[in-house]
Enzyme design. Structure first.
Site, PDB file in Angstrom:
ATOM      1  N   ASP A  10       0.868  -1.181   0.000  1.00 56.08           N
ATOM      2  CA  ASP A  10       0.000   0.000   0.000  1.00 56.08           C
ATOM      3  C   ASP A  10       0.911   1.239   0.000  1.00 56.08           C
ATOM      4  OD1 ASP A  10      -2.408   1.638   0.572  1.00 56.08           O
ATOM      5  OD2 ASP A  10      -1.469   1.863   2.538  1.00 56.08           O
ATOM      6  N   LYS A 195      -8.414  -5.045  -3.711  1.00 60.11           N
ATOM      7  CA  LYS A 195      -6.963  -5.206  -3.836  1.00 60.11           C
ATOM      8  C   LYS A 195      -6.614  -6.674  -4.064  1.00 60.11           C
ATOM      9  CE  LYS A 195      -5.490  -0.996  -1.487  1.00 60.11           C
ATOM     10  NZ  LYS A 195      -4.612  -0.352  -0.504  1.00 60.11           N
ATOM     11  N   ASP A 218      -2.147  -0.350   5.945  1.00 61.10           N
ATOM     12  CA  ASP A 218      -2.444   0.342   7.207  1.00 61.10           C
ATOM     13  C   ASP A 218      -3.908   0.673   7.392  1.00 61.10           C
ATOM     14  OD1 ASP A 218      -2.635   3.795   6.786  1.00 61.10           O
ATOM     15  OD2 ASP A 218      -2.369   2.432   5.122  1.00 61.10           O
TER      16      ASP A 218
END
Length: 268
Positions: A10, A195, A218
């Protein structure tokens, strides 16, 4: 022999620190994994392509990218590997709700970012991503997309947290992938886009097993890939509800958390 053969990272809150920068330690460790050990390092983000490619250049990596939280996957030459769009009928409904709540709404399609006016929220996002949006009339744009049978890859609504909660509540019946990426941002994608679905496209391309993937993130939109990967690494700055979905919690993005995890599991 190292068992991990693909690293999925990410960007905001993970790769980048709170100053929106890549630290020299993180850069060095990624470079070693990607260029010395030939492990593909894939940047996975809710960002648009041009919000990702300049970071690849900085990291000196050439790999596919996952944009719009999985709604668009491009190879290193910008060819489309997979793509999901939001239907115009759903877009109209969200536009109506956002207008009623007097919220900012950004539309993203391919490598373009459209806004109706350069307000506080658009200025803030432009400063974070270093991208200038195109100001346009949404009603006209929606009409064009309807005729062409297309739509945006992503809708981003930005407002104060109470308005974001109201909009999320109001969109419950709309069958789309809708989640807050932070208290003031509501990200909206096609329901098939995630994702993980995008990572599985690249898994086939690189012939990598699920157990051979490291994913680091996160936030709430990272949970699916943290759970899917052979090793899910949650950042130290992640909310507690996100951390519980990782196999390992590293240090924060301001403490080189990405480098610490890579040194532990890859760059041994």
């Amino acid at each position: 022999m190292n068992k991990f053969k693909m690293i999925c990272l990410d960007i905001d809150g993970t790769l980048l620190n709170s100053k929106h920068e890549i630290s020299s330690k993180v850069k060095k460790t990624i470079n070693e994994a990607a260029n010395e050990r030939n492990i593909p390092v894939i940047l996975v983000s809710a960002r648009m392509p041009k919000g990702i490619t300049f970071l690849q250049k900085e990291l000196e990596i050439e790999q596919p990218i996952i944009c719009y939280s999985g709604a668009l996957v491009l190879d290193k030459d910008n060819n489309i590997l997979s793509k999901e769009i939001i239907d115009v009928s759903d877009l109209k409904e969200i536009y109506k709700l956002a207008s009623e709540h007097n919220m900012h709404m950004s539309l993203y399609k391919d490598n373009e970012w459209y806004i109706e006016e350069m307000d506080y929220w658009a200025k803030q996002e432009s400063e974070i991503t270093n991208i200038n949006p195109t100001i346009t009339n949404y009603r006209e744009l929606i009409e064009v997309w309807e005729k062409e049978g297309t739509g945006p890859n992503k809708i981003l609504c930005m407002a104060e947290p109470d308005k974001i909660r109201l909009l999320k509540e109001g969109t419950k019946e709309i069958k789309l992938n809708i989640y807050p990426s932070k208290p003031t941002y509501l990200e909206i994608m096609q329901s098939k886009a995630s994702k993980t679905s995008a990572i599985s496209v690249l898994q086939k391309k690189f012939n990598v097993k699920q157990s051979e993937i490291i994913a680091m993130g996160d936030n709430y939109n990272d949970i699916d890939m943290l759970e899917y990967a052979g090793l899910g690494v949650a950042m130290g700055n992640a909310p507690e509800e996100v951390k519980i979905h990782g196999n390992y919690v590293t240090l924060t993005n301001d403490e080189d958390g990405v480098a610490v995890a890579l040194e532990k599991y890859v760059v041994l």
